[in-house]
Motif scaffolding. Structure first.
Motif, mmCIF file in Angstrom:
data_model
loop_
_atom_site.group_PDB
_atom_site.id
_atom_site.type_symbol
_atom_site.label_atom_id
_atom_site.label_comp_id
_atom_site.label_asym_id
_atom_site.label_seq_id
_atom_site.Cartn_x
_atom_site.Cartn_y
_atom_site.Cartn_z
ATOM 1 N N GLN A 1 0.845 -1.205 0.000
ATOM 2 C CA GLN A 1 0.000 0.000 0.000
ATOM 3 C C GLN A 1 0.867 1.237 0.000
ATOM 4 O O GLN A 1 1.953 1.219 0.605
ATOM 5 N N VAL A 2 0.363 2.300 -0.613
ATOM 6 C CA VAL A 2 1.159 3.539 -0.682
ATOM 7 C C VAL A 2 0.278 4.765 -0.423
ATOM 8 O O VAL A 2 -0.919 4.771 -0.713
ATOM 9 N N MET A 3 0.927 5.810 0.108
ATOM 10 C CA MET A 3 0.267 7.113 0.293
ATOM 11 C C MET A 3 1.277 8.170 -0.156
ATOM 12 O O MET A 3 2.328 8.318 0.457
ATOM 13 N N ALA A 4 0.972 8.850 -1.263
ATOM 14 C CA ALA A 4 2.013 9.650 -1.918
ATOM 15 C C ALA A 4 1.706 11.138 -1.945
ATOM 16 O O ALA A 4 0.551 11.554 -2.024
ATOM 17 N N ASP A 5 2.769 11.931 -1.910
ATOM 18 C CA ASP A 5 2.681 13.379 -2.088
ATOM 19 C C ASP A 5 3.772 13.769 -3.090
ATOM 20 O O ASP A 5 4.959 13.640 -2.804
ATOM 21 N N GLY B 1 8.981 13.589 -4.816
ATOM 22 C CA GLY B 1 7.883 12.822 -4.233
ATOM 23 C C GLY B 1 8.278 12.200 -2.907
ATOM 24 O O GLY B 1 9.435 11.800 -2.709
ATOM 25 N N SER B 2 7.330 12.172 -1.967
ATOM 26 C CA SER B 2 7.512 11.420 -0.717
ATOM 27 C C SER B 2 6.374 10.422 -0.624
ATOM 28 O O SER B 2 5.219 10.768 -0.906
ATOM 29 N N LEU C 1 0.971 7.177 -8.314
ATOM 30 C CA LEU C 1 0.344 8.303 -9.042
ATOM 31 C C LEU C 1 -1.117 8.456 -8.626
ATOM 32 O O LEU C 1 -1.609 9.561 -8.411
ATOM 33 N N ARG C 2 -1.791 7.328 -8.506
ATOM 34 C CA ARG C 2 -3.212 7.367 -8.142
ATOM 35 C C ARG C 2 -3.400 7.892 -6.717
ATOM 36 O O ARG C 2 -4.306 8.692 -6.448
ATOM 37 N N SER C 3 -2.527 7.434 -5.814
ATOM 38 C CA SER C 3 -2.614 7.889 -4.421
ATOM 39 C C SER C 3 -2.454 9.413 -4.355
ATOM 40 O O SER C 3 -3.187 10.097 -3.640
#
Ligand SMILES: NC(=O)c1ccc[n+]([C@@H]2O[C@H](COP(=O)([O-])OP(=O)(O)OC[C@H]3O[C@@H](n4cnc5c(N)ncnc54)[C@H](O)[C@@H]3O)[C@@H](O)[C@H]2O)c1
Length: 381
Positions: A200-204, A242-243, A368-370
């Protein structure tokens, strides 16, 4: 035994690195090269003493003499060339990313499954002795259960808005830049070392320069605009930075940051794994040192000495301790592993397969979606 005859598609940074590393391993011979034009291919073939240049990559793939192809072209060509190589039944070593979307990469793994040939993706950071040592140390069980992993991949070659590369052009590069180009290396390395998938990912993400200035004329990777004055503005939609917060299998947590605009950082892929009884930290810009952190005794700095490393890692070290080995040698280790598999299909190898490459494409899509939807995204969604 006759040498395996290899062809290279591309004549830029990665193609020349592949050529150099291939010439340092036994059992293979680079016999041909294809560039974007016959003229360019002939020039490089002459300079680098390669017997044949082709008018196109199609001619390279069709040459019956060529048994294996290294695809070192811009990302948008990866799918087409990889597909043709697999359909021709030849061995394939593709530069990352395997393809620019997971529809394409899924098709490639289907073709690879039907082929007798060996195929892999060039995630070369797996093949550094100290990266392997981290993996082997974890396998001994001594560090204990892994709690978390942190790190990133920082570069500065796109720091200025006048820096240009085809990677800034979405049509040539694909929809993600810093994450797909260098974040993919970090994720592959971490998943390989921990033997756990990112689930799972959560991106900024951020595009620091939404408008850049491109020189009128073509530029090879890492060349910059060279102070060229004749430039034109163009819009950039892919991320410079990106983080990403990550969850891996077995409850392991992590976070990484990527940037192509971090002044002074050239190629700093770093990771730090914290486990029950010790930590381990490694940095690609200082590749022959591994820090092992302890709480109740002094922490240790290991250095790349084959006499001291665990067996697989020692085998990736080609000189005695104190002799520096680095990026070109990781690539050489990957090719040794790949062509050993070509010689003996029953061998257990450690290079990234097309399946691994496909999962990384899906992971990048999840990131990218996150970012777009500002929420956690499962990689399999
Ligand atoms: N594994 C790594 O560490 C690593 C490092 C750098 C680049 N790469 C990958 O390698 C690939 C190439 O990147 P690069 O940095 O070498 O770029 P580059 O711009 O230096 O080189 C690209 C080359 O592709 C050639 N090319 C373009 N169209 C072609 C065509 N139709 N047929 C044949 N050749 C063609 C160009 O002439 C050029 O020589 C990218 O996919 C990149 O992700 C991987």
């Amino acid at each position: 035994m006759e040498a395996i005859k290899v062809g290279i598609a591309g004549t830029g940074f990665s193609a020349m690195a592949h050529l150099e590393a291939l010439r340092r391993i036994p059992g293979v011979k680079v016999c041909g090269i294809a560039a974007s034009s016959l003229e360019k291919g002939e020039k490089v073939a002459k300079e680098m003493n390669i017997p044949k240049a082709y008018a196109s990559w199609e001619e390279l793939v069709q040459d019956p003499e060529i048994q294996a192809i290294h695809n070192c072209t811009p990302n948008v060509l990866h799918y087409k060339i990889n597909r043709a190589v697999l359909e021709a039944g030849k061995h394939l070593l593709s530069e990352k990313p395997l393809a620019v979307d997971s529809g394409q990469s899924a098709e490639l793994i289907r073709l690879a499954a039907e082929s007798e040939a060996v195929s892999g993706v060039c995630f070369n950071y797996r093949h550094y002795p100290m990266v392997s040592q981290m993996k082997e140390m974890l396998q001994t069980g001594e560090p204990g259960r892994v709690h978390h992993v942190i790190g990133g991949y920082m570069q500065d070659w796109l720091l200025f808005d006048t820096d240009y590369s085809w990677r800034l052009d979405t049509d040539m590069n694909g929809p993600s830049r810093a994450v797909a180009d260098i974040g993919s290396h970090w994720c592959d390395t971490v998943q390989h070392v921990l033997n756990k998938r990112i689930t799972q990912v959560m991106a900024d993400l951020q595009t620091v320069h939404p408008v850049r200035y491109r020189p009128k004329g073509s530029v090879e990777t890492f060349a910059g605009s060279g102070g060229q004055k004749d430039t034109e503005p163009f819009a950039v939609s892919t991320e410079d930075y990106g983080s990403v917060l990550i969850h891996l299998e077995d409850g392991v947590r992590g976070v990484f940051t990527v940037s192509q605009v971090a002044a002074g950082r050239k190629n700093r892929l770093s990771l730090e794994i914290s486990a029950e009884f010790s930590s381990m930290a490694w940095d690609q810009e200082n590749p022959n040192t591994l820090w092992v952190g302890k709480r109740e005794t002094a922490s240790e700095d290991w250095s790349t000495d084959p006499a001291l490393l665990l067996p697989k890692s020692a085998a990736m070290t080609h000189y005695p301790g104190g002799h520096q080995e680095g990026w070109p040698d990781g690539l050489k280790n990957l090719f040794i592993d790949f062509y050993a598999k070509v010689e003996d299909r029953s061998r257990k190898s450690s290079f990234a397969t097309l399946e691994d490459g496909h999962r990384i494409v899906k992971l990048v899509e999840a990131i990218l979606r996150s970012h777009r939807e500002q929420r956690w995204v499962r990689v399999e969604e």
